[in-house]
Design a protein around this motif. Structure first.
Motif, short mmCIF file in Angstrom:
data_model
loop_
_atom_site.label_atom_id
_atom_site.label_comp_id
_atom_site.label_asym_id
_atom_site.label_seq_id
_atom_site.Cartn_x
_atom_site.Cartn_y
_atom_site.Cartn_z
N ARG A 163 121.26 59.08 -17.89
CA ARG A 163 122.37 59.52 -17.05
C ARG A 163 122.54 61.02 -17.23
NH1 ARG A 163 127.83 57.82 -15.56
NH2 ARG A 163 128.67 59.65 -14.53
N GLY A 164 122.51 61.78 -16.14
CA GLY A 164 122.68 63.22 -16.23
C GLY A 164 124.09 63.56 -16.67
N GLY A 165 124.25 64.64 -17.39
CA GLY A 165 125.57 65.04 -17.87
C GLY A 165 126.06 64.10 -18.94
N LEU A 166 127.37 64.08 -19.12
CA LEU A 166 127.93 63.20 -20.14
C LEU A 166 127.98 61.77 -19.61
CD1 LEU A 166 130.94 65.27 -21.49
CD2 LEU A 166 128.72 64.94 -22.54
N PRO A 167 127.54 60.81 -20.43
CA PRO A 167 127.58 59.42 -19.97
C PRO A 167 128.99 58.86 -20.06
CG PRO A 167 126.68 59.52 -22.17
CD PRO A 167 126.99 60.93 -21.76
N CYS A 168 129.82 59.25 -19.13
CA CYS A 168 131.21 58.80 -19.19
C CYS A 168 131.45 57.62 -18.26
CB CYS A 168 132.14 59.94 -18.79
SG CYS A 168 131.81 60.53 -17.14
N GLY A 169 132.50 56.91 -18.54
CA GLY A 169 132.86 55.78 -17.68
C GLY A 169 133.78 56.27 -16.58
N CYS A 170 133.21 56.89 -15.60
CA CYS A 170 134.04 57.53 -14.58
C CYS A 170 134.11 56.73 -13.29
CB CYS A 170 133.50 58.93 -14.28
SG CYS A 170 133.43 59.96 -15.73
N ASP A 171 133.72 55.48 -13.33
CA ASP A 171 133.69 54.72 -12.08
C ASP A 171 135.09 54.40 -11.60
OD1 ASP A 171 134.28 52.96 -14.07
OD2 ASP A 171 132.84 51.46 -13.45
N MET B 115 122.72 63.16 -21.85
CA MET B 115 121.44 63.86 -21.71
C MET B 115 121.38 65.05 -22.67
SD MET B 115 119.83 65.25 -18.22
CE MET B 115 118.49 66.41 -18.24
N GLY C 193 117.33 63.41 -16.27
CA GLY C 193 118.76 63.18 -16.03
C GLY C 193 119.01 62.79 -14.57
N LEU C 194 119.59 61.61 -14.38
CA LEU C 194 119.80 61.10 -13.02
C LEU C 194 121.26 60.73 -12.82
CD1 LEU C 194 116.70 58.74 -13.16
CD2 LEU C 194 116.83 60.82 -11.80
N LEU D 202 120.02 56.45 -10.99
CA LEU D 202 119.40 55.94 -12.22
C LEU D 202 119.16 54.44 -12.11
CD1 LEU D 202 118.64 56.09 -15.27
CD2 LEU D 202 121.07 55.95 -15.79
N ASN E 46 132.73 54.18 -25.16
CA ASN E 46 133.68 54.43 -24.07
C ASN E 46 134.60 53.23 -23.93
OD1 ASN E 46 134.66 56.13 -22.10
ND2 ASN E 46 133.36 55.31 -20.49
N TRP F 143 139.91 56.63 -18.38
CA TRP F 143 138.76 56.72 -19.28
C TRP F 143 138.89 58.04 -20.05
CZ3 TRP F 143 135.81 52.53 -19.85
CH2 TRP F 143 135.77 51.59 -18.82
N SER G 174 136.97 60.48 -20.81
CA SER G 174 136.37 61.70 -20.26
C SER G 174 137.22 62.31 -19.14
CB SER G 174 134.97 61.41 -19.73
OG SER G 174 135.04 60.41 -18.75
N TRP G 175 138.18 61.54 -18.61
CA TRP G 175 139.06 62.11 -17.59
C TRP G 175 139.94 63.21 -18.18
CZ3 TRP G 175 141.66 57.50 -14.56
CH2 TRP G 175 140.66 56.74 -13.94
N TRP H 299 127.66 53.05 -22.59
CA TRP H 299 126.32 53.25 -22.01
C TRP H 299 125.30 52.77 -23.03
CZ3 TRP H 299 124.18 54.96 -17.40
CH2 TRP H 299 125.12 55.23 -16.40
#
Lengths: 50, 367
Positions: free
Chosen positions: A42-50, B1, B23-24, B29, B102, B219, B221-222, B255
């Motif tokens: 996953r590009g960038g941070l693998p956050c749970g942003c869904d 990544m 990175g996808l 992905l 997470n 979450w 990361s927000w 993840w």
């Protein structure tokens, strides 16, 4: 004689080329070349942003 | 990544290999690893995957069985995270390891809480009381829901449903979204909306961070980036009422990473997977935004000084709930979300919306 030598040379060269190709397909690392591992990430941070 | 790139160098040197990290974007992905799994020899040796995808990917045979390759579970992983890597869930062989932690948390504006002497609520009854006390005063919003159809409203409502003792399915896969617990939870959710607002993600984060609104779920990361957080946080309340039973309520969203079944280098790939999920690698990765999945890293005193939210994420993960383990999850989420949305908009009564949700989910499961 020259023809025989030429044929022998072609035969030997073919053998070398075939060997080179087979060597190239060997599992990497065994002949000293590095193995390549590819990660689909996953590009960038693998956050749970869904 | 970035977390992988930060630790791969040492492994490359020690193992005479080159690690290429592609990175996808998330949906890209999933599509790419699914398509590549059809090839005899895969282009990818390892793949990351979001935990809701796992039932579908496990059933498709995308990941190699690590147990058969000789892997034994490491008890340092948070139990709830390691369970996601097992197929069947929580008691089968291990196919993937938890790469990034997470879990949903409860976020609140510290200033609003300080100004009003509010304590962090441990029940949803308490959340509602605070929302009522705040809402409409000086233009402030009490509680912000994320009530858009599909994933947003389902992710936002499920922790409340779980706190009331409800769920989507019972242990025998009977659909129970119309239980009495579910009706009470949805009533509470609508009351929160009446004492708050319904925003999309970015507006929720801005409102709670800036002190326009008091509380929301979200979450990490927000609101959290590196060493800074724009709002205060705590594990999601696990009780419906102050005197009620406490349930696990944090939606887990790890993840995962696994070795692909069609990798030409499975043993080395598994060695890297064990390395990249090791405590040492996770400590290094934390400096690059990585969230750990190991208890020893979450509780590392030095890391906790820099990343105090690790404690909340660990506590939330240890009291987390997994989304339904079925490849049909996306369809279920779409149908369920539409009905929940109808209820909060008043288009349908709570009873009607939940009855219709039950029928729709049963139809999906019986296809």
């Amino acid at each position: 004689m020259k023809r025989k030598l030429a044929l022998l040379l072609i035969f030997l060269m073919t053998g070398v080329l075939i060997t080179a190709c087979v060597e190239g397909d060997k599992p990497a690392g065994k002949d000293g070349s590095p193995v390549k591992l590819v990660i689909a990430a996953r590009g960038g941070l693998p956050c749970g942003c869904d | 990544m970035d977390a992988i790139n930060s630790v791969k160098g040492a492994f490359e040197s020690e193992n005479n290999c080159i690690i290429e990290v592609l990175g996808l974007e998330a949906s890209d992905l999933k599509q790419k690893i699914s398509l590549d799994s059809q090839n005899k020899v895969g282009a990818y040796d390892l793949a990351m995957a979001d935990d809701p995808w796992m039932p579908e990917l496990y059933e498709a045979g995308l990941f190699a069985n690590l147990t058969e390759l000789g892997y034994t579970p490491d008890p340092d992983f948070v139990e709830e995270s390691l369970a996601i890597g097992m197929h069947p869930y929580s008691n089968g062989d291990i196919y993937t390891l938890p790469f990034a932690g997470n879990v949903q948390l409860f976020f609140y504006n510290q200033k609003i809480f300080d100004d009003n002497n509010f304590s962090i609520p441990d029940s949803w009854e308490g959340v509602l009381e605070i929302a009522k006390a705040v809402h409409g005063k000086d233009g402030k919003v009490g509680y912000v829901i994320r009530g858009q159809q599909g994933n947003p409203i389902v992710s936002d409502y499920l922790p409340i449903l779980w706190a009331y003792g409800g769920n989507v399915f019972d242990e025998n896969w009977n659909v129970i979204v119309d239980s009495n617990e579910a009706k009470e939870a949805l009533e509470l959710y609508i009351e929160l909306l009446e004492n708050g607002a319904n925003y999309e993600k970015n507006d929720i984060v801005a409102a709670v961070s800036d002190g326009k609104a008091a509380m929301s779920l979200g979450w990490p990361s927000w609101y959290i980036s590196g060493e800074t957080a724009t709002a205060a946080y705590a594990p999601i309340p696990g009780k419906a009422t102050d005197s009620g039973k406490k349930y696990a309520t944090g939606m887990i969203g790890n993840w995962m990473m696994g070795v692909t079944t069609n990798s030409a280098n499975k043993e080395l790939a598994m060695k890297f997977l064990i390395y990249v999920t090791s405590a040492e690698a996770q400590k290094t990765a934390a400096e690059f935004g990585g969230v750990p999945t190991r208890v020893s890293v979450f509780t590392d005193s030095e890391l906790n000084k820099k990343y105090p939210y690790f404690t909340a994420i660990l506590e939330g993960t240890e009291n987390s709930v997994i989304r339904p383990r079925t490849p049909l999850r996306t369809d279920i989420e779409t149908a369920y979300g539409a009905e929940l949305s109808s209820a909060i908009s008043g288009t349908k009564s709570i009873d009607q919306a939940l009855a219709d949700a039950k029928a729709a989910i049963e139809a999906i499961m019986n296809k």
